[in-house]
Write a protein that holds these residues in place. Structure first.
Motif, PDB file in Angstrom:
ATOM      1  N   ILE A   4      -3.326  11.731  -0.642  1.00 54.09           N
ATOM      2  CA  ILE A   4      -2.185  11.330  -1.482  1.00 54.09           C
ATOM      3  C   ILE A   4      -1.221  10.422  -0.447  1.00 54.09           C
ATOM      4  N   GLY A   5      -0.449   9.436  -0.907  1.00 53.36           N
ATOM      5  CA  GLY A   5       0.405   8.727  -0.088  1.00 53.36           C
ATOM      6  C   GLY A   5       1.947   8.683  -0.853  1.00 53.36           C
ATOM      7  N   LEU A   6       2.633   8.709   0.025  1.00 52.42           N
ATOM      8  CA  LEU A   6       4.440   8.805  -0.544  1.00 52.42           C
ATOM      9  C   LEU A   6       4.976   7.220   0.213  1.00 52.42           C
ATOM     10  N   GLY A   7       5.637   6.444  -0.821  1.00 57.47           N
ATOM     11  CA  GLY A   7       6.431   5.494  -0.622  1.00 57.47           C
ATOM     12  C   GLY A   7       7.961   5.645  -1.001  1.00 57.47           C
ATOM     13  N   ALA A  53      -4.281   5.670   3.041  1.00 52.54           N
ATOM     14  CA  ALA A  53      -5.466   5.210   3.392  1.00 52.54           C
ATOM     15  C   ALA A  53      -5.424   5.221   5.192  1.00 52.54           C
ATOM     16  N   GLY A  54      -4.466   5.713   5.636  1.00 51.00           N
ATOM     17  CA  GLY A  54      -4.316   5.740   7.162  1.00 51.00           C
ATOM     18  C   GLY A  54      -4.279   4.736   7.660  1.00 51.00           C
ATOM     19  N   GLU A  76       2.153 -10.541  -4.280  1.00 48.29           N
ATOM     20  CA  GLU A  76       1.195 -10.848  -3.357  1.00 48.29           C
ATOM     21  C   GLU A  76       1.223  -9.952  -2.174  1.00 48.29           C
ATOM     22  N   LEU A  77       2.099  -9.634  -1.506  1.00 49.19           N
ATOM     23  CA  LEU A  77       1.937  -8.459  -0.523  1.00 49.19           C
ATOM     24  C   LEU A  77       1.309  -7.034  -0.879  1.00 49.19           C
ATOM     25  N   LEU A  78       1.481  -6.878  -2.019  1.00 44.18           N
ATOM     26  CA  LEU A  78       0.858  -5.709  -2.559  1.00 44.18           C
ATOM     27  C   LEU A  78      -0.619  -5.927  -2.714  1.00 44.18           C
ATOM     28  N   LYS A  79      -0.956  -6.964  -3.205  1.00 37.98           N
ATOM     29  CA  LYS A  79      -2.237  -7.637  -3.595  1.00 37.98           C
ATOM     30  C   LYS A  79      -2.966  -7.372  -2.154  1.00 37.98           C
ATOM     31  N   GLN A  80      -2.406  -8.111  -1.447  1.00 36.23           N
ATOM     32  CA  GLN A  80      -2.898  -7.987   0.039  1.00 36.23           C
ATOM     33  C   GLN A  80      -3.360  -6.465   0.612  1.00 36.23           C
ATOM     34  N   SER A  81      -2.203  -5.893   0.488  1.00 40.59           N
ATOM     35  CA  SER A  81      -2.203  -4.364   0.997  1.00 40.59           C
ATOM     36  C   SER A  81      -3.625  -3.421   0.251  1.00 40.59           C
ATOM     37  N   ALA A  82      -3.619  -3.816  -1.085  1.00 37.60           N
ATOM     38  CA  ALA A  82      -4.491  -3.051  -1.874  1.00 37.60           C
ATOM     39  C   ALA A  82      -6.072  -3.459  -1.367  1.00 37.60           C
ATOM     40  N   GLU A  83      -6.028  -4.777  -0.807  1.00 38.03           N
ATOM     41  CA  GLU A  83      -7.385  -5.346  -0.597  1.00 38.03           C
ATOM     42  C   GLU A  83      -7.762  -4.610   0.723  1.00 38.03           C
ATOM     43  N   GLN A  84      -6.843  -4.330   1.669  1.00 39.29           N
ATOM     44  CA  GLN A  84      -7.055  -3.715   2.887  1.00 39.29           C
ATOM     45  C   GLN A  84      -7.515  -2.222   2.679  1.00 39.29           C
ATOM     46  N   VAL A  85      -6.853  -1.501   1.666  1.00 41.05           N
ATOM     47  CA  VAL A  85      -7.265  -0.158   1.255  1.00 41.05           C
ATOM     48  C   VAL A  85      -8.830  -0.355   0.695  1.00 41.05           C
ATOM     49  N   TYR A  86      -9.131  -1.339  -0.310  1.00 35.32           N
ATOM     50  CA  TYR A  86     -10.200  -1.102  -0.752  1.00 35.32           C
ATOM     51  C   TYR A  86     -11.338  -1.619   0.276  1.00 35.32           C
ATOM     52  N   GLN A  87     -11.192  -2.223   1.235  1.00 37.80           N
ATOM     53  CA  GLN A  87     -12.178  -2.563   2.267  1.00 37.80           C
ATOM     54  C   GLN A  87     -12.522  -1.286   3.026  1.00 37.80           C
ATOM     55  N   LYS A  88     -11.611  -0.552   3.028  1.00 38.67           N
ATOM     56  CA  LYS A  88     -11.768   0.898   3.916  1.00 38.67           C
ATOM     57  C   LYS A  88     -12.375   1.878   3.174  1.00 38.67           C
ATOM     58  N   GLY A  89     -12.772   1.497   1.622  1.00 43.13           N
ATOM     59  CA  GLY A  89     -13.782   2.343   0.936  1.00 43.13           C
ATOM     60  C   GLY A  89     -12.835   3.385  -0.142  1.00 43.13           C
ATOM     61  N   TRP A  90     -11.654   2.914  -0.178  1.00 41.30           N
ATOM     62  CA  TRP A  90     -10.815   3.788  -1.064  1.00 41.30           C
ATOM     63  C   TRP A  90     -10.696   3.115  -2.598  1.00 41.30           C
ATOM     64  N   LYS A  91     -10.447   4.029  -3.336  1.00 45.89           N
ATOM     65  CA  LYS A  91     -10.369   3.624  -4.722  1.00 45.89           C
ATOM     66  C   LYS A  91      -8.776   4.437  -5.369  1.00 45.89           C
ATOM     67  N   ILE A  92      -8.104   3.789  -5.918  1.00 48.70           N
ATOM     68  CA  ILE A  92      -6.702   4.115  -6.511  1.00 48.70           C
ATOM     69  C   ILE A  92      -7.024   4.996  -7.658  1.00 48.70           C
ATOM     70  N   ILE A  93      -6.878   6.125  -7.657  1.00 48.01           N
ATOM     71  CA  ILE A  93      -7.100   7.316  -8.913  1.00 48.01           C
ATOM     72  C   ILE A  93      -5.761   7.037  -9.727  1.00 48.01           C
ATOM     73  N   ASN A  94      -4.720   7.155  -9.072  1.00 49.26           N
ATOM     74  CA  ASN A  94      -3.322   6.762 -10.055  1.00 49.26           C
ATOM     75  C   ASN A  94      -2.184   6.591  -9.036  1.00 49.26           C
ATOM     76  N   CYS A 153       0.779   7.995  -4.609  1.00 44.98           N
ATOM     77  CA  CYS A 153      -0.527   7.494  -5.262  1.00 44.98           C
ATOM     78  C   CYS A 153      -1.528   8.568  -4.567  1.00 44.98           C
ATOM     79  N   LEU A 154      -2.485   8.757  -5.531  1.00 47.91           N
ATOM     80  CA  LEU A 154      -3.769   9.486  -4.925  1.00 47.91           C
ATOM     81  C   LEU A 154      -4.868   8.363  -4.878  1.00 47.91           C
ATOM     82  N   LEU A 155      -5.826   8.508  -3.787  1.00 46.63           N
ATOM     83  CA  LEU A 155      -6.784   7.783  -3.549  1.00 46.63           C
ATOM     84  C   LEU A 155      -8.059   8.550  -3.356  1.00 46.63           C
ATOM     85  N   GLU A 156      -9.236   8.118  -3.670  1.00 44.73           N
ATOM     86  CA  GLU A 156     -10.381   8.879  -3.185  1.00 44.73           C
ATOM     87  C   GLU A 156     -11.376   7.788  -2.716  1.00 44.73           C
ATOM     88  N   HIS A 157     -11.820   8.495  -1.408  1.00 40.74           N
ATOM     89  CA  HIS A 157     -12.888   7.631  -0.836  1.00 40.74           C
ATOM     90  C   HIS A 157     -14.131   7.567  -1.353  1.00 40.74           C
TER      91      HIS A 157
END
Length: 160
Positions: A4-7, A53-54, A76-94, A153-157
């Protein structure tokens, strides 16, 4: 593995700036003051995703001291951040969010915000929820001087 992540983000509200949440401009007398477009919701979600995603936080990726990010479009910053998260193998659950401001009322814009965020994150809108709250006229938020967003957010690797 799941994480989980908190912002959280908070911005002053000032006249002469647009009020933007999740990439959607909402009619309002005041808008967020910030180095970028001030979109507190995108900023809170970025921190939640990067933290889960650490990978760090928004200040490390998009430092406010850098002229490169002056007036940046936060979606656009959100898109770029999500791409970094996805590249590390994470999927957004919610993603679940709370926005606190006295005005404007957010309910009429909730689905547009969800759709905007879903497009940026490339996930179905039903994985994102937005709640609007007031601060019952208490403190700077309650006086209409600020807006705050919280996101979890909840992420799954998914890559091994």
């Amino acid at each position: 593995m799941i994480r989980i992540g908190l912002g959280k983000d908070l911005h002053r509200l000032v006249e002469g700036r647009p009020f933007i949440l999740g990439g959607v401009t909402i009619p309002a007398e005041k808008g967020e003051l910030g180095h970028s477009d001030g979109d507190v919701l995108c900023h809170a979600i970025i921190d939640a995703l990067l933290g889960a995603a650490g990978l760090g936080d928004i200040g490390e990726f998009f430092p406010p001291s850098s002229p490169q990010w002056k007036d940046a479009y936060s979606l656009e910053l959100l898109k770029q951040s999500a791409e970094q998260v996805y590249q590390k193998g994470w999927k957004i659950i919610n993603i679940d969010c709370v926005i606190t401001c006295e005005s404007p009322k957010l309910l009429p814009f909730r689905q547009a915000i969800r759709d905007s965020l879903a497009g940026a994150l490339q996930i179905p809108a039903d994985r994102i929820f937005i709640k609007g709250k007031t601060n019952e006229r208490i403190d700077a938020i309650g006086a209409g001087m600020a807006v705050e967003a919280l996101a979890v957010c909840l992420l799954e690797h998914v890559q091994h």
